[in-house]
Scaffold this motif. Structure first.
Motif, short mmCIF file in Angstrom:
data_model
loop_
_atom_site.label_atom_id
_atom_site.label_comp_id
_atom_site.label_asym_id
_atom_site.label_seq_id
_atom_site.Cartn_x
_atom_site.Cartn_y
_atom_site.Cartn_z
N ILE A 20 -0.14 -0.21 -12.60
CA ILE A 20 -0.61 0.01 -11.24
C ILE A 20 -0.23 1.43 -10.83
O ILE A 20 0.92 1.84 -11.00
CB ILE A 20 0.01 -1.01 -10.26
N ALA A 21 -1.19 2.19 -10.32
CA ALA A 21 -0.96 3.57 -9.88
C ALA A 21 -0.99 3.60 -8.36
O ALA A 21 -1.86 2.99 -7.73
CB ALA A 21 -2.03 4.49 -10.45
N TYR A 22 -0.04 4.31 -7.77
CA TYR A 22 0.04 4.44 -6.32
C TYR A 22 -0.25 5.87 -5.91
O TYR A 22 -0.09 6.80 -6.68
CB TYR A 22 1.44 4.03 -5.83
N GLY A 23 -0.67 6.05 -4.67
CA GLY A 23 -0.99 7.36 -4.14
C GLY A 23 -2.49 7.52 -3.96
O GLY A 23 -3.27 6.65 -4.32
N VAL A 38 -6.49 1.17 -15.30
CA VAL A 38 -5.41 1.26 -14.33
C VAL A 38 -5.83 0.47 -13.09
O VAL A 38 -7.02 0.27 -12.86
CB VAL A 38 -5.10 2.75 -13.98
N ILE A 39 -4.87 -0.01 -12.33
CA ILE A 39 -5.14 -0.69 -11.06
C ILE A 39 -4.67 0.22 -9.94
O ILE A 39 -3.56 0.76 -10.00
CB ILE A 39 -4.38 -2.04 -10.99
N LEU A 40 -5.50 0.43 -8.93
CA LEU A 40 -5.10 1.24 -7.79
C LEU A 40 -4.29 0.37 -6.84
O LEU A 40 -4.75 -0.67 -6.38
CB LEU A 40 -6.33 1.83 -7.09
N GLY A 41 -3.06 0.81 -6.54
CA GLY A 41 -2.14 0.00 -5.74
C GLY A 41 -2.01 0.41 -4.30
O GLY A 41 -1.22 -0.15 -3.56
N GLY A 42 -2.73 1.41 -3.87
CA GLY A 42 -2.64 1.85 -2.49
C GLY A 42 -1.87 3.15 -2.39
O GLY A 42 -1.36 3.67 -3.38
N CYS A 43 -1.77 3.66 -1.18
CA CYS A 43 -1.16 4.98 -0.97
C CYS A 43 0.36 4.94 -0.90
O CYS A 43 1.01 5.93 -1.14
CB CYS A 43 -1.71 5.61 0.30
N VAL A 44 0.94 3.80 -0.52
CA VAL A 44 2.38 3.72 -0.32
C VAL A 44 2.99 2.72 -1.29
O VAL A 44 2.51 1.59 -1.41
CB VAL A 44 2.71 3.31 1.14
N ALA A 45 4.05 3.14 -1.96
CA ALA A 45 4.77 2.25 -2.88
C ALA A 45 6.23 2.20 -2.44
O ALA A 45 6.79 3.20 -2.01
CB ALA A 45 4.68 2.75 -4.31
N ASP A 47 10.33 0.31 -3.30
CA ASP A 47 11.20 0.02 -4.43
C ASP A 47 10.77 -1.22 -5.20
O ASP A 47 11.01 -1.32 -6.39
CB ASP A 47 12.65 -0.17 -3.95
N PHE A 48 10.19 -2.19 -4.51
CA PHE A 48 9.83 -3.44 -5.16
C PHE A 48 8.32 -3.60 -5.33
O PHE A 48 7.82 -4.68 -5.55
CB PHE A 48 10.42 -4.63 -4.39
N SER A 49 7.59 -2.51 -5.23
CA SER A 49 6.14 -2.57 -5.46
C SER A 49 5.88 -2.95 -6.91
O SER A 49 6.58 -2.48 -7.81
CB SER A 49 5.49 -1.22 -5.16
N PRO A 50 4.89 -3.79 -7.15
CA PRO A 50 4.59 -4.16 -8.54
C PRO A 50 4.19 -2.95 -9.37
O PRO A 50 3.55 -2.03 -8.86
CB PRO A 50 3.44 -5.16 -8.43
N LYS A 51 4.58 -2.97 -10.63
CA LYS A 51 4.25 -1.88 -11.55
C LYS A 51 3.13 -2.27 -12.51
O LYS A 51 2.50 -1.42 -13.10
CB LYS A 51 5.48 -1.48 -12.38
N TRP A 52 2.92 -3.57 -12.68
CA TRP A 52 1.91 -4.08 -13.61
C TRP A 52 1.09 -5.15 -12.93
O TRP A 52 1.59 -5.89 -12.09
CB TRP A 52 2.58 -4.70 -14.84
N GLY A 53 -0.18 -5.24 -13.29
CA GLY A 53 -1.05 -6.28 -12.76
C GLY A 53 -1.95 -6.81 -13.85
O GLY A 53 -2.25 -6.12 -14.82
N CYS A 54 -2.34 -8.06 -13.70
CA CYS A 54 -3.27 -8.68 -14.64
C CYS A 54 -4.64 -8.73 -13.97
O CYS A 54 -4.80 -9.41 -12.95
CB CYS A 54 -2.80 -10.08 -15.02
N ILE A 55 -5.59 -8.00 -14.50
CA ILE A 55 -6.92 -7.94 -13.90
C ILE A 55 -7.61 -9.31 -13.91
O ILE A 55 -8.14 -9.74 -12.89
CB ILE A 55 -7.78 -6.84 -14.56
N PRO A 56 -7.60 -10.06 -15.03
CA PRO A 56 -8.31 -11.35 -15.03
C PRO A 56 -7.75 -12.39 -14.05
O PRO A 56 -8.51 -13.07 -13.39
CB PRO A 56 -8.17 -11.84 -16.47
N CYS A 57 -6.41 -12.53 -13.95
CA CYS A 57 -5.88 -13.62 -13.11
C CYS A 57 -5.20 -13.15 -11.83
O CYS A 57 -4.85 -13.96 -10.99
CB CYS A 57 -4.93 -14.51 -13.93
N GLY A 58 -4.97 -11.84 -11.68
CA GLY A 58 -4.41 -11.32 -10.43
C GLY A 58 -2.90 -11.34 -10.32
O GLY A 58 -2.35 -11.00 -9.29
N THR A 59 -2.19 -11.73 -11.37
CA THR A 59 -0.72 -11.75 -11.34
C THR A 59 -0.20 -10.32 -11.22
O THR A 59 -0.70 -9.41 -11.87
CB THR A 59 -0.17 -12.39 -12.63
#
Length: 93
Positions: A20-23, A38-45, A47-59
């Motif tokens: 997951i990329a932030y900014g 890559v997954i776009l995670g939004g502009c603000v991250a 300390d506990f923002s997720p670093k990895w995501g599963c595209i098929p199931c959303g985890t």
């Protein structure tokens, strides 16, 4: 960028997790997101923002140590809520 074999596996569906990329994404990053690299995670991250995501199931997953802390906090919140409500399920269930 890591090779698919180096990517962590999803704990729910066993698919490859995606970073997951932030900014504010520049055009090359937006294009990589469209290709599923890559997954776009939004502009603000945080300390506990997720670093990895599963595209098929959303985890979503944070780094291993932070994920354990998050799971412990959620478990405590569930127990506190259940005790406060007389043993019933809380909103986090």
């Amino acid at each position: 960028m890591k090779k698919k074999a180096d990517m962590p596996r999803c704990p729910d569906c066993d698919g490859a997790m995606t970073r997951i990329a932030y900014g504010m994404p520049a055009p090359p990053l937006r294009e990589a997101a469209e290709r599923g690299e890559v997954i776009l995670g939004g502009c603000v991250a945080g300390d506990f923002s997720p670093k990895w995501g599963c595209i098929p199931c959303g985890t979503l997953r944070a780094e291993k140590e932070k994920q354990k802390i998050m799971e412990q906090v959620i478990d405590r919140l569930r127990k506190s809520r259940a005790e406060a409500e007389g043993g019933g399920a809380g909103i986090l269930d």
